[in-house]
Enzyme design. Sequence first.
Site, PDB file in Angstrom:
ATOM      1  CD  GLN A 114      -3.148  -0.402  -0.201  1.00  0.00           C
ATOM      2  OE1 GLN A 114      -3.220   0.789  -0.558  1.00  0.00           O
ATOM      3  NE2 GLN A 114      -3.563  -1.320  -0.984  1.00  0.00           N
ATOM      4  CB  SER A 115       3.934   2.091  -1.405  1.00  0.00           C
ATOM      5  OG  SER A 115       4.983   3.226  -1.767  1.00  0.00           O
TER       6      SER A 115
END
Length: 324
Positions: A75-76
């Site tokens: 989920q960067s």
Amino acid sequence: MKPNYPNRVTLAHLPTPVERLERLSKHLNGPELLIKRDDQTGLATGGNKTRKLEFLVAAALAQGCDHLVTTGAPQSNHCRQTAAAAARCGLGCSLVLRGSPPAQITGNLLLDRLLGAHLYWSGSRPGSERIDEVVANLKAMGRAPYIIPLGGSNVVGAAGYVLAMRELTEQLAALQQNVDFIVFASSSGGTHAGLVLGAQVYGFRGQVLGMSVDHPAGELMRNVSALATATATHLGLGTLSVADSVVVNDDYLGDGYAQVGDTEREAIRLLAQLEGILLDPVYTGRAMGGLIDLIRWGAFTRGQTVLFWHTGGTAALPAFADKL
Ligand SMILES: *Cc1c(COP(=O)(O)O)cnc(C)c1O
């Protein structure tokens, strides 16, 4: 002492607003709270990586590169903003994500796909090994990859937050507003290093307080100090010592990176329901949760002013729905 900034491309909507958190300040009955809206920088929902990418993409273009390669968690926010920057500038983009693909493609991961990035998973192997493979493949196909480190946190990216401090000090001067503390989420250290260096360069008199999201204080302080010193050299400021002004709080690491707990949940709800502002579950929820706790413990007095620097990340919210 004037920084010599390299070229940058225009990606961000600047200056981002400085706003008063009147209802939250009243609710907590502590210091006056302001917020710097770097969740509104642009690039497919915004965040702090946009300011770094303005310099990083310009460096890639100057070197004749046609493809951005970077890495991060599934989920960067950094990966999603890099994918958006690549699309905006007509470059290819490959992302090496930690671990294996989740069952649900949502949040930033969905946006990475929509933005046209190529996704690679490191599985149980070291990410660096996978990055080397992806880069070698791109070169074999005749592409010219530009590698951006985790979080865009090198001297090139950190320059974005030196410049951001110029922006903030100009805004505060125009508002005739004094700020005693800047509080924000710190992880790979580029934002922190830039702010600390910028504070020195532009004469900000308050304290810059990084809330660690995933590293013990000592480790993060060493990373930030080294990066700030190297960034000073990169910007032609000579050898500056900033170590004394690198301050980290690591009291809110909870169960570790991206593990949402009561601290994050309460902060997200308070900001949403008192101010209509969304925080994210991994970074700003934790940093604001820590700030709220510090206020309750009386770490800041009523006459003081604290500015929370919102670093973005709201695109991750749907991926944490079951934890919120
Ligand atoms: C990356 C990120 C941070 C941390 O910034 P660093 O420069 O890596 O320390 C904080 N908040 C959000 C939302 C981020 O995506």
